[in-house]
Design an enzyme around this catalytic site. Structure first.
Site, PDB file in Angstrom:
ATOM      1  N   ASP A  59      14.886  13.377  50.973  1.00  0.00           N
ATOM      2  CA  ASP A  59      15.685  12.262  50.721  1.00  0.00           C
ATOM      3  C   ASP A  59      17.132  12.810  50.024  1.00  0.00           C
ATOM      4  OD1 ASP A  59      16.696   9.872  50.115  1.00  0.00           O
ATOM      5  OD2 ASP A  59      15.062   9.050  48.689  1.00  0.00           O
TER       6      ASP A  59
HETATM    7  C1  BGC Z   1      17.010   6.581  49.674  1.00  0.00           C
HETATM    8  C2  BGC Z   1      16.519   6.671  51.157  1.00  0.00           C
HETATM    9  C3  BGC Z   1      17.585   6.737  52.249  1.00  0.00           C
HETATM   10  C4  BGC Z   1      18.680   7.541  51.844  1.00  0.00           C
HETATM   11  C5  BGC Z   1      19.770   7.529  52.800  1.00  0.00           C
HETATM   12  C6  BGC Z   1      18.190   7.486  49.323  1.00  0.00           C
HETATM   13  O1  BGC Z   1      18.936   7.192  48.357  1.00  0.00           O
HETATM   14  O2  BGC Z   1      16.156   6.843  48.635  1.00  0.00           O
HETATM   15  O3  BGC Z   1      15.369   5.450  51.232  1.00  0.00           O
HETATM   16  O4  BGC Z   1      17.144   6.650  53.465  1.00  0.00           O
HETATM   17  O5  BGC Z   1      19.125   7.448  50.378  1.00  0.00           O
HETATM   18  O6  BGC Z   1      20.562   6.626  52.665  1.00  0.00           O
END
Ligand code: BGC
Length: 755
Positions: free
Chosen positions: A234
Site C-alpha cells: 500500500d
Molecule cells: C490506499 C489504497 C490505495 C493507495 C493508492 C492508499 O492510501 O489505502 O487503497 O490504492 O493509497 O492511492
C-alpha cells in the site's frame, strides 16, 4: 512457469544488482521503473476500485488531486448488495476497458477486507461482513478486469479492518478467525481468479507489519494458495525495505527516490539478503510489465453512454428494499410526490479518499423522478448537510409539502464529511436534524418513504414507524436514475444486505474491541463477526444479513442436498415467483455442524445465486457448497480440516428467513496429530498404533478399577475419566508398566511410518 515469467527471468538474469533492485520500487507516484537496456518497460498502476482514478498532475493517494473522467460504478457496498457475480464480472470488464484505454496496467482493487465493525470509515469500499460473499464478488470483479488484459490488485492484505491508526496498529487475531474470516476472502479471490497483484496493508498483524511478514506473503499467499503475481505495498506501507523483500513484498510504492533500492543492493553485498530473493521479486514485476506491454491495445474514446448504462444497471441491482408496508412503493405516476432532502438534488454517490472518481456524468434522483412524475413531483430541501441555514424553517417547508402530497420521499443519509478513508466513524447515527425531519414528515403524511445514502450502515430508530425504507447506499454516478427506476417500479428491487443493520452500535460484535488502544486492536469476538455474532448471542437486529424485499414475492420448495464425487455438495431448490411482476431473488445457502468438536457459528454462508423469474414462473436453482468451505482451521494440525458429521443445509431468503432445511452426512478428514508426552490418554487411545499398545499397558490398571472400585465410584467409566491425563505422567497410576522407557517406545512406535 508462464511464458512472460520465463521471458522476465531471462531478462533479469542479464541485469546488474542495481537494475534488479531498481525494479522493486516506483519511478513516480503511479509508475514502475523501466530497465531499457534489457527491454523491461515501465507500467502504470492506479486506483480503483469502482472506477479509474488516473491522475493528470498533483499526485496523491487521498483523492485530492484531479483525475481523468471515468465511470463511477457503485462502490463495493452497493455492488456487493447485488450478490450478482455476472454483474460484478461485467463491471470488472468495464473497469478493465477504461484502464486499458488509459494505458493503465493494474487497477488497484477490489478491496475484500471484512466489515468487522460498522464504524470502519472505509466500509463503503468493502463488500461484506462475510468472507464468502466478499471473496466471490471480489473474484468476479478481478476475473472481469483481467479478461480484458488489465491486472488487478486485491487489497488490503490483510486484517485492515479499520482506519484508526491504520499505518501502525497491530490487528491481534487468533489463528482460527484469521484463517476462517479475515484471510478467507483473499484466499477465494487468489485461488479462483489469480489477481495480477496483491496489495499488502499498512497495519501489523499479531505484531508484524503486513509488508514484512513472510508467513503472510510467502507461506500463505504463495505456498498455500499458489499466488503467482507480485505483491505491491500500500502506498507508503514499507517500513523496513530489506525485511520486506525477504518476506516476499516485491514492489514498493510509491517511488522512494532510489533510497531503498540502494538498501537492497547493500544488503545483498554484505550478505544479509539473498540475491535470489531480489531476482524473484524483479522477475515477478518484470513479468507483469511485459504482459501489460503485450496486451491488446484498446482504442478510445470511452463509450461513455454504454458504461453509464452499465453503472445504472449495477446501481439498480444494488438497491435494497428494507421495508415496504402496505405496498407504499412503487410510486404511481399519478401520485403527488413530495421529494425531501438535500441528497435528492446533490447525491452522495461515492466515498472520500483514494477511490474518489471524477465521474463522466452525474444523475440526480430529483431530476430523474421529475422525468417520470412531471409536475406531480415537488422538492423541499428539508435540511442542510453542514448544519447551516434555518433548520426549523426548512423542516416546516418540507412538512407543508408532505402534507399536501400523496407520498413523501425523504432522502436521508450521511454527510460526506462523516465517512472517508483515513478515519472511522464515532457512531452509526444519522444527524439529529434528519431524524427530526423524518418524524415531522411522517406525522404530516403517514405514507412516507425513507431513501438512505450511506457508505456504512446507520441505525434506523424510525424503522418501526416508517412504512417503506430503501437502502440506496452509495451508488456511483448513475445512482440517481437507478433510484428513480426502483421508486417507480421500472426496476424491481433485488439487492440484499451483505452486512447486518444492528439496532444499536452497542450490540455489534467488535463494540468493546474497536478501534483498540496503545497500538493494538484485539479481535476479541473471534469467529463471531457480523451475523455469526448476532445469531450466536440471539440478538435482535434492525435488518438481518441477507435481507432484502422485492415488489413481488417468492416461495421456496423443499431443498435437497447431494454429495458429488469431488466431495462438493450440490444443493437444489425450486423457487417460484408468486406475485405479479418479474423479479430477481438472491437465494442463500448456510451450513452448520451442531456436533462440532470446536466452536462453530450456528450458520455460515457457503453459496448464493440470483434467479430471475417471470410472474408465476418456477425454476430450480442449483448451488454448490465446496467441501473446502466446510473446513475449519485446526490450530494444532496447523491446517484446514473438514470435520465429519451431519451438516445442516439451510436454504434461505436471508440469514433469518430460512425457507427450507436439510442435512447431509459428510465424511471427515483424518487428523493424525503426532503424539508427544503431552498427548492425553484419550488422544493416545484413539491412535491406530499407540491406542492398542496403551490398552495393553493400562489393562491391569483398568481391570483393577473395573471391579469393586468401579461400583464404589458409581460405575464410573475409568477410561473416560482418565482421558485428559497426559501420557507422560501416567507412571504414578500405571507403575512400572508405563515407566518413561515404555512411554518413549510407545511414542516412537506411533511416530514410525505406517505400512
Ligand atoms: C490506499 C489504497 C490505495 C493507495 C493508492 C492508499 O492510501 O489505502 O487503497 O490504492 O493509497 O492511492
Amino acid at each position: 512457469m508462464t511464458r512472460s515469467t520465463a521471458a522476465a527471468a531471462k531478462l533479469v538474469a542479464k541485469m546488474t544488482i542495481q537494475e534488479k533492485a531498481s525494479l522493486t520500487s516506483g519511478a513516480t507516484f503511479w509508475t514502475t521503473k523501466a530497465v531499457e537496456r534489457v527491454g523491461v518497460p515501465s507500467m502504470m498502476l492506479t486506483d480503483g476500485p469502482h472506477g479509474l482514478r488516473k491522475q493528470r498532475a498533483n499526485f496523491d493517494h487521498l483523492g485530492i488531486g484531479d483525475s481523468v473522467p471515468a465511470t463511477c460504478f457503485p462502490p463495493a457496498v452497493g455492488l456487493g448488495s447485488s450478490w450478482d457475480v455476472d454483474l460484478a464480472h461485467r463491471v470488472g470488464a468495464a473497469l478493465g476497458v477504461e484502464s486499458a484505454i488509459e494505458n493503465v496496467a493494474v487497477i488497484l482493487g477490489p478491496g475484500v477486507n471484512i466489515k468487522r465493525s460498522p464504524l470502519c470509515g472505509r466500509n463503503f469500499e468493502y463488500f461484506s461482513e462475510d468472507p464468502i460473499a466478499s471473496g466471490v464478488m471480489g473474484a468476479a470483479l478481478v476475473g472481469g478486469a483481467q479478461s480484458v488484459g488489465v491486472g488487478t490488485s486485491v487489497k488490503h492484505f490483510a486484517a485492515n479492518n479499520q482506519e484508526h491508526d491504520r499505518m501502525r496498529a497491530s490487528s491481534d487475531i487468533d489463528p482460527r478467525p484469521l484463517r476462517e474470516i479475515y484471510l478467507r476472502s483473499f484466499q477465494r479471490v487468489v485461488e479462483d481468479a489469480q489477481p495480477a497483484t496483491v496489495m499488502c496493508s499498512y497495519n501489523r498483524i499479531n505484531g508484524v507489519f503486513a509488508s514484512e511478514d513472510p508467513f503472510l506473503l510467502t507461506r500463505v499467499l504463495r505456498e498455500e494458495w499458489g499466488f503467482t503475481g507480485f505483491v505491491v505495498s500500500d502506498w507508503g506501507a514499507v517500513n523496513d525495505r530489506v525485511a520486506a523483500i525477504a518476506a516476499g513484498m516485491d514492489l514498493e510504492m510509491p517511488a522512494s527516490g532510489g533510497r531503498t533500492d540502494a538498501q537492497i543492493v547493500a544488503a545483498v553485498r554484505d550478505g544479509s539478503l539473498d540475491e535470489s530473493l531480489v531476482d524473484a521479486s524483479a522477475t515477478r514485476i518484470a513479468a507483469r510489465a511485459l504482459q501489460a506491454a503485450a496486451a491488446p491495445r484498446v482504442a478510445g474514446p470511452l463509450d461513455v453512454d454504454a458504461h453509464h448504462a452499465l453503472a445504472r444497471e449495477a446501481a439498480g441491482k444494488s438497491i435494497v428494499l428494507l421495508k415496504n408496508d402496505d405496498r407504499v412503493l412503487p410510486l404511481q405516476p399519478s401520485q403527488r410526490v413530495a421529494v425531501i432532502g438535500a441528497f435528492a438534488t446533490a447525491p452522495r454517490y461515492q466515498g472520500a479518499g483514494s477511490s474518489l472518481i471524477s465521474p463522466t456524468r452525474l444523475d440526480n434522483a430529483f431530476d430523474e423522478l421529475v422525468a417520470r412524475g412531471g409536475e406531480q413531483v415537488r422538492f423541499a430541501q428539508g435540511f442542510t448537510n453542514d448544519g447551516s441555514g434555518d433548520a426549523a424553517a426548512l423542516r416546516a417547508e418540507a412538512v407543508a409539502l408532505a402534507a399536501g402530497s400523496d407520498v413523501a420521499v425523504v432522502f436521508a443519509g450521511l454527510p460526506a464529511a462523516l465517512e472517508s478513508e483515513g478515519f472511522d466513524r464515532d457512531n452509526i447515527d444519522l444527524p439529529v436534524a434528519q431524524l427530526e425531519l423524518i418524524d415531522a414528515v411522517l406525522e404530516a403524511n403517514p405514507r412516507t418513504v425513507v431513501v438512505l445514502s450511506n457508505g456504512g450502515v446507520v441505525a434506523l430508530p424510525f424503522a418501526q414507524r416508517v412504512p417503506a425504507i430503501v437502502e440506496a447506499w452509495l451508488l456511483g454516478q448513475a445512482g440517481g436514475g437507478a433510484t428513480a427506476d426502483v421508486l417507480y417500479g421500472e426496476v424491481n428491487p433485488s439487492g440484499k444486505l451483505t452486512e447486518t443493520i444492528p439496532l444499536r452500535l452497542e450490540d455489534s460484535p467488535a463494540y468493546l474491541n474497536f478501534p483498540g488502544e496503545q497500538g493494538h486492536v484485539r479481535y476479541g469476538e473471534g469467529l463471531f463477526v457480523g451475523y455469526r455474532w448476532y445469531d450466536a448471542r440471539r440478538i435482535d437486529v434492525a435488518f438481518p444479513f441477507g435481507h432484502g424485499l422485492s415488489y413481488t414475492d417468492f416461495s421456496y420448495g423443499d431443498a435437497s442436498a447431494s454429495l458429488g464425487a469431488d466431495g462438493d455438495v450440490t444443493v437444489r431448490v425450486a423457487v417460484t415467483n408468486t406475485g405479479e411482476r418479474a423479479g430477481r431473488e438472491v437465494v442463500q445457502v448456510y451450513t452448520g455442524l451442531v456436533s462440532a468438536s470446536v466452536q462453530r457459528p450456528d450458520r455460515e454462508l457457503k453459496a448464493f445465486a440470483v434467479v430471475e423469474l417471470a410472474p408465476g414462473q418456477t425454476r430450480e436453482v442449483e448451488l454448490t457448497v465446496r467441501r473446502a468451505d466446510l473446513a475449519y482451521w485446526h490450530i494444532n494440525a496447523d491446517r484446514w480440516v473438514v470435520e465429519g458429521g451431519d451438516y445442516t443445509i439451510e436454504v434461505a431468503a436471508s440469514s433469518r428467513d430460512i425457507r427450507s432445511m436439510t442435512t447431509i452426512r459428510i465424511e471427515g478428514d483424518a487428523v493424525l496429530l503426532p503424539l508427544t508426552r503431552e498427548s492425553s490418554l484419550g488422544e493416545v487411545f484413539a491412535h491406530p498404533v499407540a491406542g492398542p499398545m496403551l490398552q495393553g499397558m493400562m489393562a491391569p490398571v483398568l481391570a483393577a478399577f473395573g471391579g469393586a472400585e468401579a461400583d464404589a465410584m458409581g460405575g464410573m467409566d475409568m477410561q473416560k475419566m482418565l482421558s485428559a491425563f497426559p501420557i507422560g505422567r501416567i507412571g504414578m497410576l500405571a507403575g512400572a508398566a508405563a515407566g518413561p522407557e515404555a512411554i518413549e517406545q510407545l511414542l516412537a512406535a506411533a511416530d514410525a511410518p505406517q505400512a
